[in-house]
Motif scaffolding. Sequence first.
Motif, PDB file in Angstrom:
ATOM      1  N   ASN A  70       3.288  -9.943   0.020  1.00 18.24           N
ATOM      2  CA  ASN A  70       1.905  -9.487   0.246  1.00 18.24           C
ATOM      3  C   ASN A  70       1.881  -8.487   1.386  1.00 18.24           C
ATOM      4  O   ASN A  70       2.530  -8.704   2.414  1.00 18.24           O
ATOM      5  N   GLY A  71       1.139  -7.421   1.196  1.00 14.46           N
ATOM      6  CA  GLY A  71       0.999  -6.421   2.250  1.00 14.46           C
ATOM      7  C   GLY A  71       2.179  -5.481   2.369  1.00 14.46           C
ATOM      8  O   GLY A  71       2.256  -4.669   3.303  1.00 14.46           O
ATOM      9  N   ALA A  72       3.119  -5.542   1.403  1.00  7.74           N
ATOM     10  CA  ALA A  72       4.328  -4.698   1.475  1.00  7.74           C
ATOM     11  C   ALA A  72       4.028  -3.228   1.232  1.00  7.74           C
ATOM     12  O   ALA A  72       4.850  -2.361   1.534  1.00  7.74           O
ATOM     13  N   GLY A  73       2.854  -2.945   0.639  1.00 10.89           N
ATOM     14  CA  GLY A  73       2.494  -1.539   0.382  1.00 10.89           C
ATOM     15  C   GLY A  73       2.529  -1.154  -1.090  1.00 10.89           C
ATOM     16  O   GLY A  73       2.425   0.025  -1.432  1.00 10.89           O
ATOM     17  N   LYS A  74       2.625  -2.148  -1.980  1.00  8.41           N
ATOM     18  CA  LYS A  74       2.783  -1.860  -3.411  1.00  8.41           C
ATOM     19  C   LYS A  74       1.556  -1.137  -3.993  1.00  8.41           C
ATOM     20  O   LYS A  74       1.679  -0.130  -4.678  1.00  8.41           O
ATOM     21  N   THR A  75       0.370  -1.689  -3.712  1.00  4.71           N
ATOM     22  CA  THR A  75      -0.842  -1.068  -4.261  1.00  4.71           C
ATOM     23  C   THR A  75      -1.059   0.310  -3.654  1.00  4.71           C
ATOM     24  O   THR A  75      -1.418   1.261  -4.355  1.00  4.71           O
ATOM     25  N   THR A  76      -0.794   0.435  -2.353  1.00  2.00           N
ATOM     26  CA  THR A  76      -0.907   1.757  -1.715  1.00  2.00           C
ATOM     27  C   THR A  76       0.050   2.734  -2.388  1.00  2.00           C
ATOM     28  O   THR A  76      -0.302   3.885  -2.675  1.00  2.00           O
ATOM     29  N   PHE A  77       1.252   2.267  -2.688  1.00  2.08           N
ATOM     30  CA  PHE A  77       2.257   3.096  -3.358  1.00  2.08           C
ATOM     31  C   PHE A  77       1.726   3.568  -4.729  1.00  2.08           C
ATOM     32  O   PHE A  77       1.846   4.734  -5.090  1.00  2.08           O
ATOM     33  N   PHE A  78       1.100   2.645  -5.489  1.00  2.00           N
ATOM     34  CA  PHE A  78       0.476   3.015  -6.781  1.00  2.00           C
ATOM     35  C   PHE A  78      -0.628   4.046  -6.562  1.00  2.00           C
ATOM     36  O   PHE A  78      -0.759   4.990  -7.333  1.00  2.00           O
ATOM     37  N   ASN A  79      -1.447   3.813  -5.512  1.00  2.04           N
ATOM     38  CA  ASN A  79      -2.539   4.753  -5.238  1.00  2.04           C
ATOM     39  C   ASN A  79      -1.999   6.141  -4.931  1.00  2.04           C
ATOM     40  O   ASN A  79      -2.611   7.146  -5.273  1.00  2.04           O
ATOM     41  N   LEU A  80      -0.827   6.181  -4.282  1.00  2.00           N
ATOM     42  CA  LEU A  80      -0.206   7.469  -3.987  1.00  2.00           C
ATOM     43  C   LEU A  80       0.347   8.110  -5.260  1.00  2.00           C
ATOM     44  O   LEU A  80       0.124   9.296  -5.515  1.00  2.00           O
ATOM     45  N   LEU A  81       1.033   7.284  -6.087  1.00  2.00           N
ATOM     46  CA  LEU A  81       1.630   7.822  -7.318  1.00  2.00           C
ATOM     47  C   LEU A  81       0.574   8.453  -8.215  1.00  2.00           C
ATOM     48  O   LEU A  81       0.796   9.480  -8.832  1.00  2.00           O
ATOM     49  N   SER A  82      -0.600   7.802  -8.276  1.00  2.00           N
ATOM     50  CA  SER A  82      -1.648   8.291  -9.183  1.00  2.00           C
ATOM     51  C   SER A  82      -2.620   9.222  -8.458  1.00  2.00           C
ATOM     52  O   SER A  82      -3.598   9.669  -9.043  1.00  2.00           O
ATOM     53  N   ASN A  83      -2.331   9.479  -7.176  1.00  2.00           N
ATOM     54  CA  ASN A  83      -3.131  10.374  -6.341  1.00  2.00           C
ATOM     55  C   ASN A  83      -4.573   9.915  -6.147  1.00  2.00           C
ATOM     56  O   ASN A  83      -5.466  10.743  -5.979  1.00  2.00           O
ATOM     57  N   PHE A  84      -4.801   8.594  -6.207  1.00  2.00           N
ATOM     58  CA  PHE A  84      -6.110   8.081  -5.808  1.00  2.00           C
ATOM     59  C   PHE A  84      -6.250   8.198  -4.299  1.00  2.00           C
ATOM     60  O   PHE A  84      -7.331   8.282  -3.767  1.00  2.00           O
ATOM     61  N   ILE A  85      -5.114   8.159  -3.597  1.00  2.00           N
ATOM     62  CA  ILE A  85      -5.106   8.580  -2.199  1.00  2.00           C
ATOM     63  C   ILE A  85      -3.958   9.574  -2.014  1.00  2.00           C
ATOM     64  O   ILE A  85      -2.934   9.491  -2.695  1.00  2.00           O
ATOM     65  N   ARG A  86      -4.172  10.532  -1.101  1.00  2.00           N
ATOM     66  CA  ARG A  86      -3.174  11.588  -0.887  1.00  2.00           C
ATOM     67  C   ARG A  86      -2.078  11.106   0.050  1.00  2.00           C
ATOM     68  O   ARG A  86      -2.364  10.510   1.095  1.00  2.00           O
ATOM     69  N   VAL A 112      12.199  -3.088  -4.959  1.00  2.00           N
ATOM     70  CA  VAL A 112      11.563  -3.989  -3.991  1.00  2.00           C
ATOM     71  C   VAL A 112      11.085  -3.191  -2.787  1.00  2.00           C
ATOM     72  O   VAL A 112      11.850  -2.433  -2.188  1.00  2.00           O
ATOM     73  N   LEU A 113       9.805  -3.390  -2.468  1.00  2.00           N
ATOM     74  CA  LEU A 113       9.240  -2.786  -1.247  1.00  2.00           C
ATOM     75  C   LEU A 113       9.069  -3.881  -0.216  1.00  2.00           C
ATOM     76  O   LEU A 113       8.664  -5.004  -0.545  1.00  2.00           O
TER      77      LEU A 113
END
Length: 262
Positions: free
Chosen positions: A48-64, A233-234
């Motif tokens: 939990n909190g490893a950054g997986k969802t943030t990583f997805f958000n970056l891949l799909s450019n929901f966040i820059r 693994v992140l």
Amino acid sequence: MKNNYVPMSTQPLLSATGLCKTFGGVKAVQHAGIEVATGSITGLIGPNGAGKTTFFNLLSNFIRPDSGRIQLNGRDIHTMQPHQIARLGMVRTFQVAKALSRMSVLENMLLGAKNPAGEKIWEVLLKPKLVQSQQRELKDKAMSILTSVGLSAKANDYAGGLSGGQRKLLEIGRALMADPQLILLDEPAAGVNPRLIEDICGHILNWRKHGLTFLIIEHNMDVIMTLCDRVWVLAEGTNLVDGTPNTVQNDSRVIEAYLGID
Ligand SMILES: Nc1ncnc2c1ncn2[C@@H]1O[C@H](COP(=O)(O)OP(=O)(O)OP(=O)(O)O)[C@@H](O)[C@H]1O
Ligand SMILES: [Mg+2]
């Protein structure tokens, strides 16, 4: 002279290198990367909190990203908008399923369609027959996807009345409406009952057989072991290990990261 030739067969469908994202003082993702081979089911795991969802958000450019590079089919996508990336064949689902509960299941599906006819008023006015026939085709497509995931009987029900697992299936179904090449799934098994988890896994394997590629974040290790060809693994926002599900599951660094041992 440096040989920059990359044979097509080894070019990953999706690759990311050096991705970084900081929120205030929190380094959510630090110099992380991934490769997703065409036709694979690739897993992304981590505590939990490893950054997986943030990583997805970056891949799909929901966040820059603050820095880093993302390529889909060898094309840079980190400067594109999410809808442009979707048009190139990569769509994603969310950790908390984003079905619109006051819309019907079928209407939710139609939202996933690429360039639905009738979006522009001039089309409706000047080409009403064309718009009607395209809308019928989209409806047929939506119904056939809903049938394939066992949700056709719910087509006219409010999406809000679906169970957690059915919402996840609706979200994947909606993603399929865009005819993607690659689907990013954020925890498709979370909050889903075990029977439905089996169904979801069966559908994913079947869609892969038909040529789709998946990148899946998941905490449920049975799901990861059943589905994935390769797992990344992140931990603390950065790459820890990657390999086959078996290798990764038995790697002491991964076990330590999950147990929180320093
Ligand atoms: N928008 C945001 N603003 C500030 N901090 C954020 C934001 N999004 C994520 N974070 C922080 O970044 C870190 C990584 O979060 P992230 O949600 O990517 O982890 P995760 O691996 O998906 O976790 P989980 O398995 O619990 O879903 C966490 O410390 C989180 O609190
Ligand atoms: Mg997450």
